[in-house]
Design a protein around this motif. Structure first.
Motif, PDB file in Angstrom:
ATOM      1  N   VAL A  17      11.430   3.198  -6.419  1.00 22.52           N
ATOM      2  CA  VAL A  17      10.518   2.689  -7.226  1.00 22.52           C
ATOM      3  C   VAL A  17      10.423   1.324  -7.505  1.00 22.52           C
ATOM      4  O   VAL A  17       9.694   0.427  -7.188  1.00 22.52           O
ATOM      5  CB  VAL A  17      10.129   3.488  -8.583  1.00 22.52           C
ATOM      6  N   THR A  44       8.269  -1.583  -5.773  1.00 19.47           N
ATOM      7  CA  THR A  44       7.838  -2.733  -6.521  1.00 19.47           C
ATOM      8  C   THR A  44       8.075  -4.152  -6.175  1.00 19.47           C
ATOM      9  O   THR A  44       7.303  -4.963  -6.053  1.00 19.47           O
ATOM     10  CB  THR A  44       8.333  -2.758  -8.142  1.00 19.47           C
ATOM     11  N   LEU A  56       1.628   1.807  -7.691  1.00 12.27           N
ATOM     12  CA  LEU A  56       2.801   2.894  -8.474  1.00 12.27           C
ATOM     13  C   LEU A  56       2.019   3.946  -9.293  1.00 12.27           C
ATOM     14  O   LEU A  56       2.924   4.972  -9.480  1.00 12.27           O
ATOM     15  CB  LEU A  56       3.114   1.771  -9.763  1.00 12.27           C
ATOM     16  N   ALA A  96       8.987   9.829 -11.100  1.00 16.01           N
ATOM     17  CA  ALA A  96       8.082   8.798 -11.369  1.00 16.01           C
ATOM     18  C   ALA A  96       8.129   8.226 -12.833  1.00 16.01           C
ATOM     19  O   ALA A  96       7.398   7.538 -13.009  1.00 16.01           O
ATOM     20  CB  ALA A  96       6.921   9.222 -11.050  1.00 16.01           C
ATOM     21  N   CYS A 143       7.790   4.359 -12.397  1.00 11.07           N
ATOM     22  CA  CYS A 143       6.319   3.961 -12.453  1.00 11.07           C
ATOM     23  C   CYS A 143       5.612   4.173 -13.467  1.00 11.07           C
ATOM     24  O   CYS A 143       4.882   3.148 -13.937  1.00 11.07           O
ATOM     25  CB  CYS A 143       5.688   4.987 -11.424  1.00 11.07           C
TER      26      CYS A 143
END
Length: 528
Positions: A214, A218, A382, A418, A421
């Motif tokens: 993640v 990003t 995301l 996640a 996120c």
């Protein structure tokens, strides 16, 4: 002209020069909050009794099987060692002074039981790592609860960098040092995350590696288009899918992210090439177990629970009920996402409380996170990862309900890959709720989020060691002294250090500057 950009694209600054630098005070604050998070995980490792985390007996058994040299069995064929069952029996039948070492248990209770260890439905990666840890600490000489604790501590150490990754992800997205620190502190608001991260589980390393995925995504979405970042993402994604099936939804998530990253800077053909390279790395290095499953079983993810939950028909005159399915799914997912430790998720920080938390978060996300602006594209991408996990988990649960009549596979921890996120999207949303009072909101969250976590560990501690009475007592201390893995004084010392770290972090949030250079998403050089 920057390499790999459109002909009309002006030269772009290098990624590090365009990104706001990290000041010395911020580095110290990140170290403090990460250390506090690591100690927080250790606290959970010693507060929850052995084998009281979800499926912990099976996870521990799988690691021991490999540590003693047993082969990795086919899905559903592995059986729990008699030695592991004997350890669990000792926990409730004899005093701690009579608990055996692992060598004594393996010699005194050889062979396997009839109980299925369903963990061979997963890749052996995590359990092979656990076996290495066990052999490194000479687990045969350890009392069985200390062998369990060794694996718990190893998982806690692995998950500790998640706090720094949360800071890095949120800071990258928002350009705000203050928001980054709040993002790290937000992890404390989910006691279940700490409970799972500090247990013997294949979920713990998934948290770390998914967090790295993640963070790299990003960076791509905020302009870091260097080839080395893309290659690093492909390599990290490969590691993630080695670990567990919950990492598989990250594959389409990453594909979408790489394809979208650089829109307006890179041509479509260039972005497609990067996507193919990323997925090619993952397919080459990470798909071995899933290809093995297809060849040997005809399925990507075999079901290790078949012997435990065989197919069943609904009673005569009855059938599947959508209302029942949604009711059980909602209640279980919200409770087990925020805080419901225990082998059967029997401990809860409050069904109403967790439902309200979920509703508030969802309302804020839907209402404020997806508004027009330079952050819309990163936020939407995301959101793909948790959305995919929701779809996969719901489909799995529905299939189990229709074939076994039981609403199964409804665990909030399945969404933890996640979690960064969700933290990052929440950071964007909450900053928009109160645009003129961001410092106040940040300080409130920096206090409330850890408070929820501390409440959660108090609930769990009182449940397991104080006969579920809400207030601490001397009886609980004595019970822990008799059955806990470490002295009560050590637990208290860790708790004090966690609280001090949280207080220092909250002060850092209150004093942190809000620096947001013009433009939320930085374009950078696309060359390596």
């Amino acid at each position: 002209m920057a390499t790999g950009t459109e002909p009309h694209t002006a030269p772009m600054p290098d990624v590090e020069s365009a990104h706001p630098p990290v000041a010395a005070w911020e580095r110290i604050a990140v170290v403090v909050v990460t250390a506090a998070f690591g100690l927080w995980l250790i606290l959970w490792a010693v507060v929850v009794p052995a084998f009281q985390a979800p499926d912990e007996t099976a996870h521990f058994d799988s690691a021991v099987h490999l540590a003693v040299g047993d082969p990795w069995a086919a899905p559903g064929d592995l059986r729990v060692l008699n030695a592991v069952q004997a350890a669990a029996a000792q926990q409730g039948s004899v005093s701690r002074d009579e608990w055996s070492t692992m060598t004594e248990l393996l010699a005194g209770a050889p062979g396997t039981s009839d109980t299925v260890d369903q963990m061979t439905q997963h890749p052996p990666t995590v359990y092979a790592a656990g076996a290495v840890v066990l052999r490194a600490v000479h687990f045969g000489d350890l009392r069985w609860d200390h062998a369990v604790l060794a694996l718990r501590v190893a998982d806690a150490v692995a998950v500790t960098p998640l706090a720094a990754l949360a800071w890095a992800t949120v800071r990258r997205l928002t350009r705000s040092p203050r928001a980054g620190l709040v993002g790290a502190l937000a992890l404390f608001a989910t006691p279940e995350l700490a409970s799972i991260g500090a247990s013997v589980s294949n979920d713990a390393p998934v948290l770390l590696v998914a967090g790295v995925v993640v963070w790299l995504v990003t960076r791509l979405l905020t302009g870091d288009l260097r080839w080395r970042t893309t290659v690093a993402l492909g390599l990290t994604l490969s590691v993630l899918v080695w670990l567990k099936g919950t990492g598989l939804p990250a594959v389409p998530f990453v594909a979408i992210a790489v394809l979208v990253a650089g829109t307006g800077t890179l041509r479509l053909g260039q972005r497609c090439l990067r996507t193919v390279v990323t997925l090619g790395i993952c397919a080459t290095l990470g798909s071995w177990w899933w290809v093995h499953n297809l060849v040997t079983t005809g399925r990507v993810q075999p079901n290790g629970y078949t012997a435990m939950r065989p197919p069943a028909d609904f009673p005569s005159g009855e059938g599947p009920s959508l209302t029942h399915f949604l009711d059980v799914s909602w209640g279980t997912l919200t409770r087990t996402f925020w805080g419901s430790p225990g082998i059967k998720a029997q401990v809860s920080i409050g069904d109403l409380f967790t439902a309200v938390l979920t509703i508030v978060v969802l309302v804020v996300l839907v209402a404020f996170a997806f508004r027009r602006g330079p952050l819309l594209r990163p936020v939407v991408v995301l959101a793909v990862f948790p959305a995919l996990l929701i779809v996969v988990q719901t489909a799995t649960s529905a299939r189990a309900y229709l074939t076994t009549t039981e609403v199964a596979a409804t665990q909030g921890r399945y969404y933890f890959p996640a979690v960064l996120c969700l933290v990052a999207i929440s950071a964007v949303a909450w900053r928009r709720v109160f645009p003129r009072g961001r410092r106040v909101v940040a300080v409130v969250v920096a206090i409330v989020a850890p408070a929820i976590g501390l409440y959660g560990v108090a609930v769990a501690g009182n449940w397991f060691w104080n006969a579920a009475h809400p207030l601490p007592s001397g009886t609980a201390v004595e019970r822990y002294r008799e059955l806990g893995p470490v002295p009560p004084g050590l637990v208290a010392a860790v708790l004090v250090l966690v609280v001090v770290g949280l207080m220092v972090s909250a002060i850092a949030v209150a004093r942190a500057p809000h620096t947001a250079p013009r433009g939320a998403v930085e374009p950078v050089r696309a060359s390596a």
